[in-house]
Design an enzyme around this catalytic site. Sequence first.
Site, short mmCIF file in Angstrom:
data_model
loop_
_atom_site.label_atom_id
_atom_site.label_comp_id
_atom_site.label_asym_id
_atom_site.label_seq_id
_atom_site.Cartn_x
_atom_site.Cartn_y
_atom_site.Cartn_z
N GLY A 159 -43.91 3.54 6.27
CA GLY A 159 -45.11 4.36 6.45
C GLY A 159 -46.03 3.76 7.51
O GLY A 159 -45.81 3.92 8.72
N ASN A 195 -42.08 7.28 8.76
CA ASN A 195 -42.80 8.46 8.25
C ASN A 195 -44.23 8.40 8.80
O ASN A 195 -45.05 7.62 8.30
CB ASN A 195 -42.78 8.43 6.71
N GLU A 245 -38.69 4.77 -3.44
CA GLU A 245 -40.05 4.38 -3.06
C GLU A 245 -40.89 4.26 -4.33
O GLU A 245 -41.40 5.27 -4.84
CB GLU A 245 -40.69 5.47 -2.18
N SER A 293 -44.64 -0.23 1.50
CA SER A 293 -45.23 -1.43 2.12
C SER A 293 -44.21 -2.24 2.94
O SER A 293 -44.24 -3.48 2.92
CB SER A 293 -45.88 -2.32 1.06
N LYS A 341 -46.53 10.50 8.62
CA LYS A 341 -47.50 11.19 7.73
C LYS A 341 -48.46 12.03 8.56
O LYS A 341 -48.10 12.51 9.63
CB LYS A 341 -48.21 10.18 6.83
N HIS A 388 -41.39 13.47 -1.35
CA HIS A 388 -42.19 12.25 -1.19
C HIS A 388 -43.24 12.17 -2.30
O HIS A 388 -43.76 13.20 -2.74
CB HIS A 388 -42.87 12.25 0.19
N GLY A 444 -48.32 2.36 0.27
CA GLY A 444 -49.69 2.23 0.78
C GLY A 444 -50.51 1.14 0.11
O GLY A 444 -51.72 1.06 0.30
P1 13P Z 1 -46.27 2.48 3.43
O1 13P Z 1 -45.17 1.84 4.23
O2 13P Z 1 -47.50 2.70 4.21
O3 13P Z 1 -46.49 1.78 2.13
O4 13P Z 1 -45.75 3.95 3.07
C1 13P Z 1 -44.49 4.12 2.56
C2 13P Z 1 -44.14 5.54 2.60
O5 13P Z 1 -44.77 6.36 1.94
C3 13P Z 1 -43.04 5.95 3.47
O6 13P Z 1 -42.63 7.25 3.19
#
Ligand code: 13P
Length: 257
Positions: free
Chosen positions: A238, A9, A171, A217, A11, A99, A177
Amino acid sequence: MTTKIIVGNLKMNLITLSERDGYLKLLKSEIKKLKNDGSWELILCVPFVHLDFFSKNLKGKNIYLGVQNIFWDERGSFTGEISPVMARECGAKYSIVGHSERRRYFKENDQEVNKKIKVAIQSQITPIMCIGETSDERKEGLTKDVISRQLLDGLEGILPLQSEKIIIAYEPVWSVGSDIEPESNEIMEVRILVRKLLTQKYGEAVAGKVKVLYGGSVKSKLIKKVCFNPQMDGVLVGRESLVPVNLIEIVQSFSQC
Ligand code: 13P
């Protein structure tokens, strides 16, 4: 051999064309390191504006594109929104839906998530439906309630045959994050709950076909934790997906699980 699904992802990143180009170049050279033996499938959920570009320039067996959101209708006066058909026509086969960042910043609720799942299926887009509890909900012991509500309300009115096409991504919001990783038994408990709810709703045969991923993470070091014991079908990545070498390392470690 079961195929593990690795979803990146991206983002709201790759914000310039040169960042986009540099990323693609690196990613392509990393992908060459992978053995294409059916043990993995990579889905890259890119920003909408880059979809057409990636679709034309990133080709490969077991590599697919997705978007990070879609609107809940196919066409009409919805200023600024993106139709799932538009996404499909530009090369997306998947869309993340619900999400936690959309639930948090755009107040998306389970009913909207449900509409998006329905329109995705209707438009031949496979929805990757995100569910997960916040840190407060976890502290209050509400994880199971939240997961059950999000899953069942999100799947309201979805028929068994349609449900097979949905990917569920657990998630936990507190892990997104944050670098805080759940224990493998926490991931396992949610996987068991999701399977139980899907079995009650659709029967065992159908429920067994629905893929359940973990996100939050994710790093290649975490793969064993979400792989062996909880036996997740894949991961939603992410930050690490922004570094091609790290993303491909995750694909390599997971496909060896
Ligand atoms: P991180 O891997 O940065 O924690 O983000 C996870 C995420 O939101 C994937 O959609």
